[in-house]
Design an enzyme around this catalytic site. Structure first.
Site, short mmCIF file in Angstrom:
data_model
loop_
_atom_site.label_atom_id
_atom_site.label_comp_id
_atom_site.label_asym_id
_atom_site.label_seq_id
_atom_site.Cartn_x
_atom_site.Cartn_y
_atom_site.Cartn_z
N ASP A 242 -10.67 -9.34 -10.09
CA ASP A 242 -11.38 -8.41 -9.39
C ASP A 242 -12.53 -7.56 -10.14
OD1 ASP A 242 -12.24 -6.59 -7.12
OD2 ASP A 242 -10.29 -6.57 -6.35
N GLU A 448 -12.06 1.28 -0.26
CA GLU A 448 -11.16 1.31 -1.35
C GLU A 448 -10.45 2.77 -1.68
OE1 GLU A 448 -11.89 -1.30 -4.40
OE2 GLU A 448 -13.50 -2.25 -3.49
#
Length: 594
Positions: A242, A448
């Protein structure tokens, strides 16, 4: 060596574009320029450009924005997922991009998590079924071909990425990028089943999770990345990190970058997402290989996996993109599909203060309608995070679509007066002589960690709008949110309640149901709690006492309203779901091992 002499991939982060409101042609020119640079290197290996297309081609102006995953989980329609995948692939390819960081197949077990809307459901069975989007994105593996091998069916398809491996939706208290405390049994039965299916369907790449499992960072977890994913499941694609995730192997991040590189590569990460200082990464990786801290065969394995996917994608034969698909971006066909997805994703939670006094469907021809709430005329709020920018946007100018207000005006009779007041007081609502009111409230966009919440309350002035309007006028309340919110205190004054999730650009999918052109069919993909003190709470838990259970959803018709609750909501034992998942997992593993 491929990894040392050229950058194998380039990406756009959330909101990273060639220029503001860039056209498909602008995107193609940028990607082709990058490709030209890659092909001019000594080995001439094409790069692969990747982007977060997580609910349509969401970085791109004028693209079709589909409902976020939580809404698609409410629709529970794998065939719809294939068509959404196909449309998304066309719009992404139309901009010259062959690789998407989607789908997210997290199983969100706590709505306090800021990424819960990226999860299809709290139920691993539903998440597993939704992996059919991979077939739409990549194409279906031909009959007679081996299952479980990365497959991309030509220039109108893209490589997909199943993420985030593994357990990202199960962190303690829903904290983003935090620790998952789990037995191996729960890990395999709750968080792993969708990966079994994704691999069988030929997913090209898997992204590792920021999170930890029982205190061990997933990006440094050799047992799961190499031992289980590449070994037991025989995954043949590549594992990508990521965004800046290997830095976070240490605390504080980047405290020992050489160690982070070594531990992640040895764990099984094949491609590393380095958004800023790629020179430091290349220099440190070169040092680790030259000094035999990382064996050359690990580099060969990583490079081989990346090259294999690039060959599968057809990048060596067709490294550049032409302009033949540019009209696919935001096409009417795709917008019609998104509108259908909105219709299927909405969940009707209440319809009338009594069973014999229903409000929906609403009549189109009345004297006057009040439309209120901060989310009624705000395309950015309607789309949520990961739209145009990483954290989303506010207003109606950043891209093209239809707001709820615009959809209402299009749907009602021409003689019906539609009055929009964002935050009316009770006196206005009472004195306006409105036949009924439509109130749209909910959350502001986030992504997020920006969405972490311990309170799960709707944004102000939402509660005031509900109280002022619904105590004065018959009202339907539409909740625009990425997860269940605190709603019980306002429920007595609400005549009809709709969970619309984050529906995207096609607001007419909402009015299709409000006015009875179609009936409600969506079912809750998540448990709707009473208070946050109950969290985490998922169906099958010992003290399960929801406001609305998992699987709940009412439907409408012109003559009657009926109640429909899934078997899970009616009390299907959770252990049964676990056993089914385990047996399915063992069966799939046996296929992969043969």
């Amino acid at each position: 060596m491929h990894l040392f002499n050229s950058k194998g991939s380039v990406l756009s982060g959330g909101g990273s574009t060639p220029l503001p409101k860039a056209t498909a042609a602008d995107w193609i020119k940028m990607v082709n320029d990058y490709q030209n640079g890659s092909l001019s290197t000594r080995l001439g290996i094409p790069m692969m450009y990747g982007i977060d297309a997580v609910h349509g081609h969401n970085n791109v102006f004028n693209a079709t924005i589909f409902p976020h995953n939580i809404g698609l989980g409410a629709a529970r329609d794998p065939e719809l997922m294939r068509r959404i995948g196909d449309a998304t692939a066309l719009e992404v390819r139309a901009t010259g991009i062959p690789y998407v960081f989607a789908p997210c197949i997290a199983v969100c077990r706590d709505p306090r998590w800021g990424r819960c809307y990226e999860s299809y459901s709290e139920d691993p069975k539903i998440v597993k079924e939704m992996t059919d989007i991979i077939i739409g994105l990549q194409g279906e593996i031909p009959n007679g071909s081996r299952k479980g091998i990365p497959y991309v069916a030509g220039k109108k398809k893209v490589a997909a990425c199943a993420k985030h491996f593994v357990g990202d939706g199960g962190t303690t208290n829903g904290d983003n990028e935090a620790n998952v405390v789990s037995t191996r049994h729960d890990l395999l039965s709750i968080h792993m089943p969708a990966y079994y299916d994704s691999i069988i369907k030929g997913v090209a790449t898997v992204m590792a999770s920021y999170s930890s499992l029982n205190g061990r960072k997933m990006h440094a977890n050799h047992d799961l990345l190499t031992g289980f994913l590449k070994g037991t499941l025989k995954f043949k694609g590549f594992v990508i990190s990521d965004w800046q995730a290997i830095d976070k192997i240490t605390s504080p991040p980047h405290a020992n970058y050489t160690y982070s590189i070594e531990s992640s590569i040895l764990a099984g990460v094949d491609m590393v997402m380095v958004p800023y200082n790629f020179t430091e990464f290349i220099n440190d990786l070169t040092y680790l290989v030259k000094n035999k801290f990382i064996p050359m065969d690990r580099i060969d394995d990583a490079a081989g996996r990346i090259l294999s996917v690039k060959f599968t994608m057809g990048l060596f034969e067709n490294p550049y993109t032409d302009f033949s698909l540019i009209n696919e971006v935001g096409s009417q066909e795709h917008r019609n599909l998104a509108r259908e997805a909105v219709r299927k994703s909405l969940v009707l939670l209440k319809n009338g203060k009594t069973a014999n006094n229903t409000l929906l469907p609403l009549p189109k021809k009345v004297s006057k309608i009040l439309v209120a709430g901060s989310h009624a005329d705000n395309l950015g709020y309607q789309c949520g995070g990961w739209t145009i920018t990483w954290q989303g946007f506010d207003g109606n100018d950043a891209t093209r679509g239809t707001t709820i207000l615009g959809a209402i005006k299009s749907a009602v009779d021409p003689e019906t007066q539609v009055v929009y007041v964002e935050n009316p007081d009770s006196k206005y609502a009472t004195s306006g002589e409105f036949d009924y009111a439509i109130v749209a409230v909910g959350e502001h966009p986030y992504a997020e960690s920006g969405g972490q919440s311990t309170t799960l309350t709707m944004a102000d002035p939402g509660p005031d709008v509900i109280n002022n309007v619904c105590q004065s006028v018959k009202c339907v309340v539409i909740v625009i949110s990425g997860r269940p919110l605190v709603i019980e205190p306002y429920l007595p004054s609400i005549d009809a309640l709709v969970a619309a999730w984050l529906p995207g650009t096609e607001g007419q999918g909402i009015t299709d149901l409000l006015f009875g052109d179609y009936v409600f069919t969506g079912k809750l993909p998540r448990t709707w709690f009473r208070t946050v003190d109950q969290l985490p709470m998922n169906f099958g838990d010992p003290h399960y006492d929801p406001l609305f259970p998992f699987g709940f959803g009412l439907t409408t018709s012109k003559s009657a309203m009926t109640r429909s609750v899934s078997a899970a909501a009616a009390g299907r034992p959770y252990v049964l779901g676990i056993m089914v998942s385990v047996f399915i997992g063992l069966y799939i593993q046996s296929i992969l091992l043969t």
